[in-house]
Design an enzyme around this catalytic site. Structure first.
Site, short mmCIF file in Angstrom:
data_model
loop_
_atom_site.label_atom_id
_atom_site.label_comp_id
_atom_site.label_asym_id
_atom_site.label_seq_id
_atom_site.Cartn_x
_atom_site.Cartn_y
_atom_site.Cartn_z
N LYS B 73 28.58 28.24 86.43
CA LYS B 73 28.19 27.33 87.50
C LYS B 73 29.41 26.87 88.30
O LYS B 73 29.40 26.92 89.54
CB LYS B 73 27.47 26.13 86.88
N THR B 75 32.36 28.31 88.35
CA THR B 75 32.93 29.50 88.96
C THR B 75 32.21 29.83 90.26
O THR B 75 32.84 30.17 91.27
CB THR B 75 32.83 30.68 87.96
N ARG B 96 33.62 17.65 89.10
CA ARG B 96 34.00 16.56 88.20
C ARG B 96 35.38 16.78 87.61
O ARG B 96 35.87 17.91 87.52
CB ARG B 96 32.99 16.48 87.04
N LYS B 107 38.92 24.72 72.65
CA LYS B 107 39.84 25.01 73.74
C LYS B 107 39.39 24.34 75.03
O LYS B 107 38.21 24.12 75.25
CB LYS B 107 39.93 26.53 73.94
N ALA B 275 26.72 13.97 81.20
CA ALA B 275 25.50 14.48 81.85
C ALA B 275 24.25 14.16 81.04
O ALA B 275 23.15 14.49 81.46
CB ALA B 275 25.63 15.99 82.06
N PHE B 303 24.78 20.67 83.27
CA PHE B 303 23.69 21.33 82.54
C PHE B 303 22.82 22.19 83.48
O PHE B 303 23.28 22.65 84.52
CB PHE B 303 22.83 20.29 81.80
N PHE B 383 28.33 40.02 85.58
CA PHE B 383 29.20 40.25 84.42
C PHE B 383 29.39 41.75 84.27
O PHE B 383 28.54 42.56 84.65
CB PHE B 383 28.55 39.71 83.14
N TRP B 411 33.96 36.14 90.51
CA TRP B 411 34.83 36.06 89.33
C TRP B 411 35.91 37.13 89.42
O TRP B 411 37.08 36.86 89.18
CB TRP B 411 34.00 36.22 88.04
#
Lengths: 557, 557
Positions: B73, B75, B96, B107, B275, B303, B383, B411
């Site tokens: 989202k 990205t 945010r 991570k 959220a 979300f 992807f 991406w």
């Protein structure tokens, strides 16, 4: 006399762009990391690149024993710095950062006063460049890792009763002093008793202020002792693999902050350890950076010379290899009168005899400071009501001690009011340094405490509570015997009784508790009630703090 | 495909000076408050001066129900922003800020990914410009004032058992969830049970993100309900005179932060409320500032669209008077397959039937979003392993719904990979907005919860636990009935069972607890287990985080 308050003066100050302040010390603009237009951090790479540069003269500003009358140590530090700049010396000032939390209890502390201030004052009393927030986060990360380790099986066999590492918050919040955490059942871990200190009391703060560089910072963080195993062997932060992440959290905070005085003299404001359970002076990295960029660096230490200067010499200078060239002892007529027995309410009328009695306190601090091989000048910080006879009494006393005293009017006049002091300091600092710490590294820990107590406080004896001799011996056996000691006692008296002003002698110093700050590199000797988490007063300053219609902060000062 | 990791790409990014990024939006350099060379806050005075300016088009990026496969989202938000800039539109991105604490558990989160990222990524995951530290301090000041009030006599007659205001820390620390504070005797106050939440769960965070300006911020802070008196009447922060000092602590934090994408598109990164118990989107002040400076503003919500978009529309847009012009629903073939029943380990082989089953989830989100009067385009975030047949299945499904779908490769390719999406968004946003919130302000609170549950989640009913109807009625009687509701439930399913992927219907929604956020301006409806203080895992990421020899941060990403 300035008719305006400190904040009124600070608000209308015309600040120069911070790049111009950096340029005065030869800091290129690309080595300044701006935080707004009037604050910057000096980039780590530039700081590291100064290694090996010739260093300027280090001047310590210290004071007589503090009283409610006020001495003006920071004001004199700023005034002297401005005066040195005025007489053509390449000068930098180094002072501590202010703690955020206490502002909401009592009114915030200015950075100097009158015409001798460092600005921006409001930001320096609030978040500034975020250093204390970073220290809070690094400290509390270690705390979270400890409880997390217990939760996931306690492979290190940490004794939950022997965990000495607490949490910190930059807030006056007495309810957090003593608590039981980990309630609520299995998913929240194991209940245990602990508490919060205020951030300036964190060993991480002391470490940041004593570390040479980021590598040394990480080593020291790893060396923190957080508690003990069930077999009583120490557990270190490195056993929890905490030091790398803590260093990452502190990497910006390790860079000195650069701001300016009202007269645009460069001022490094960096670090702010407690002056009782820690050493109470600004960071080594800022002092060192300043010394490599300036011919004269004016700095200060917390409380009076018995506590602040002693720790500055025996902890900071000893460990960082700094050799102070001269010390300025600040006194005021009013504070000397209080040290001579005058009550605060009676400070108005002239009282030369009280001044003369109070000079015993000044004399003790002069002798102590000279004992470190550091030449001394006394700055008489002039207040409006001081009479000629009172000032003359101080000057006569100093002359009898063979010490120059200088009347200073920097509060009213800025640097121009301290030019005579600046010339005196330059003359003193011209001689090669003969600085030596009070005691050698290899003296036993208890003997070090006794040496400070007898030589500096003029106490007759140190009386350790049960178990303390054994604890100190155990630390010596574990390899910590070479550390200097950091004595936490009242700042109001050479004795441990805050009401005994002047120059008491022959008293007994109770040694209640000792704490190992293995990362910072000292052993804390607690000789009295020490509060590491303040509370708020009945009517906190917070109730009056707000933005006014002009967007300025009212009620903070 | 980019062969480098996100952090490798971010580290070598050549950032433009932040003044150049500001200049793209017409922000003069004197209105930028620099934090380093690549981050700035936009000065409050400049922001206030934009009042009344024409506003650009607001584009919401939302997503299907999240799965461990990832949707991308942020990205896509970044990629779309870069693409709009590439096709010549004056564009700003609004996202945010990241929370510090969770980085030491798992991570850290990137801000986007691949060639569609916002930088500086490491600083955005650490202290950034200090906003969250300021929120922590403001929150905890109120906490300290509460316990201090009890200590000094409790003139307000606060019932210590009914204090709901806790403390916060930006750290994953489960031991702080539940505690007894005030132990240790008279000087430390009254023992009482309380705890810490993580900072992003603070109502102060939600308030900062919904406040129009500093005056509104102060009003909202004063309206916080911290607990109740013994007569059960509410106690507000203003009763403790806390709101002025809290506002002072937040005055820098209220200024939007400006950074840039890898392609130098301006990005406002400001605020970060939870959220679940909060509304989960960036600040109103940043969105509004961006809309007044740009023709297209791309933002995202937390979300999937059932939670994030619903709260964005019904809380943020309703209360701020924003009218979104279009919504992008992000889907990936992999996430659709998981929503179609495929396990994560089985995502490799082509499975068109699973994609088609998963499209039921996408379809529900499309219909819901359209129900707000907001036109929709579906972004299929490509992807590497997606097959042509799988992608064609998604496109066919969307076509059958009468919705355009666009295959996006931002991406791998940056903004160039999302130009088709940008054109589609521009076309959609050309029509006048027909946005309307889901329910009217004057609907009773329980009916609002039921409306969201039945219309958005397709639930059959809401089942409130004992006492909740009475509590909601009491708040309506006290004048809070006009507030929107903020539902906290699992983000993984339209139901309250996180394992029910796809598009379940007819389920029952248990309403376990309600909380009044009178300052933020919503009523939280808790429908499931909600964790407001995370814990650290068995092997925390902190153990691997450290500075490498080049001074870069290893282990954070």
């Amino acid at each position: 006399m300035a008719a305006r308050t400190d904040i009124e003066i600070a608000r209308v100050a015309v600040k120069r762009p911070i790049r111009e302040i950096g340029a005065k010390l030869g800091i290129p603009v690309e080595a300044l990391i701006p935080y707004g237009h009037d604050k910057a951090k000096v980039a780590q790479g530039f700081v590291a690149g100064l290694e090996g540069q010739a260093e300027g003269k280090l001047i310590l500003v210290t004071a007589i024993s503090p009283t409610p009358a006020g001495e003006g140590k920071t004001t004199t530090t700023v005034g002297l710095g401005d005066a040195l700049a005025r007489i053509g010396k390449r000068t930098a000032i180094c002072i501590r950062e202010a703690s955020l939390g206490p502002n909401f209890g009592m009114k915030g502390g200015a950075a100097g006063g009158g015409m001798a201030q460092i600005v921006p004052m409001d930001e320096m009393n609030l978040h500034f460049t975020g250093d204390f927030h970073a220290i809070t986060a690094a400290h509390n990360l270690l705390s979270a890792l400890i409880d997390n380790h217990l939760y996931w099986g306690n492979a290190l066999d940490i004794d939950p009763r022997r965990i000495t590492w607490r949490r910190v918050m930059d807030m006056n919040d007495r309810a957090l002093r003593d608590m039981v955490v980990g309630l609520g059942g299995v998913k929240n871990g194991f209940p245990r008793q602990t508490g919060f200190d205020i951030t300036v009391a964190s060993e991480v703060m002391a470490i940041l202020c004593l570390a040479r560089d980021l590598a040394d910072l990480q080593d020291r963080l790893g060396a923190i002792v957080i508690g003990a195993r069930r077999d009583q062997s120490p557990v270190h932060a490195r056993d929890l693999k905490a030091e790398g992440a803590m260093t990452v959290l502190l990497k910006e905070a390790m860079q000195p902050n650069l701001v300016q005085t009202l007269e645009h003299t460069p001022a490094f404001v960096h670090g702010g350890p407690f002056a009782n359970i820690a050493h109470g002076c600004n960071s080594v990295i800022a002092t060192r950076t300043a010394l490599r960029l300036a011919d004269y660096v004016v700095t200060e230490a917390g409380f009076g010379a018995d506590l602040g200067a002693e720790k500055f010499f025996d902890i900071k200078c000893r460990k960082a290899g700094l050799a102070p060239a001269a010390a300025v002892i600040v006194a005021t007529v009013r504070a000397l009168k209080m040290n001579g027995g005058t009550a605060r309410a009676d400070l108005g009328p002239e009282d030369v005899a009280a001044v003369e009695r109070g000079c015993a306190n000044l004399g003790r601090h002069i002798a102590n400071t000279r004992g470190f091989g550091v030449p001394v000048v006394v700055a008489i910080n002039h207040f409006t009501g001081d009479t000629a006879a009172e000032m003359a009494a101080v000057q006569a006393f100093c002359a009898a001690q063979g010490v120059q005293s200088v009347l200073c009017r920097h509060w009213a006049e800025g640097g121009a009011g301290a030019e005579e002091l600046a010339h005196a300091v330059v003359a003193l600092a011209d001689a090669p340094s003969t600085f030596t710490p009070l005691y050698p590294d290899d003296m036993p820990l208890l003997a070090k405490i006794e040496t400070v107590a007898t030589r500096i406080y003029h106490a007759a004896e140190v009386v350790p509570e049960a178990g303390i001799r054994e604890q100190l011996a155990a630390w010596e056996a574990a390899g910590h015997g070479h550390l200097p000691v950091c004595i936490a006692k009242t700042q109001y008296s050479f004795s441990t009784d805050p009401t005994r002003r002047g120059a008491p002698s022959g008293h007994s110093v109770p040694l209640r508790e000792v704490r190992l700050a293995a990362g910072a590199g000292f052993v804390v000797a607690i000789c009295g009630e020490i509060m590491t988490m303040p509370g708020l007063p009945r009517v906190p300053a917070a109730e009056s703090i707000r933005l006014n219609a002009a967007g300025e902060i009212d009620g903070l000062f």
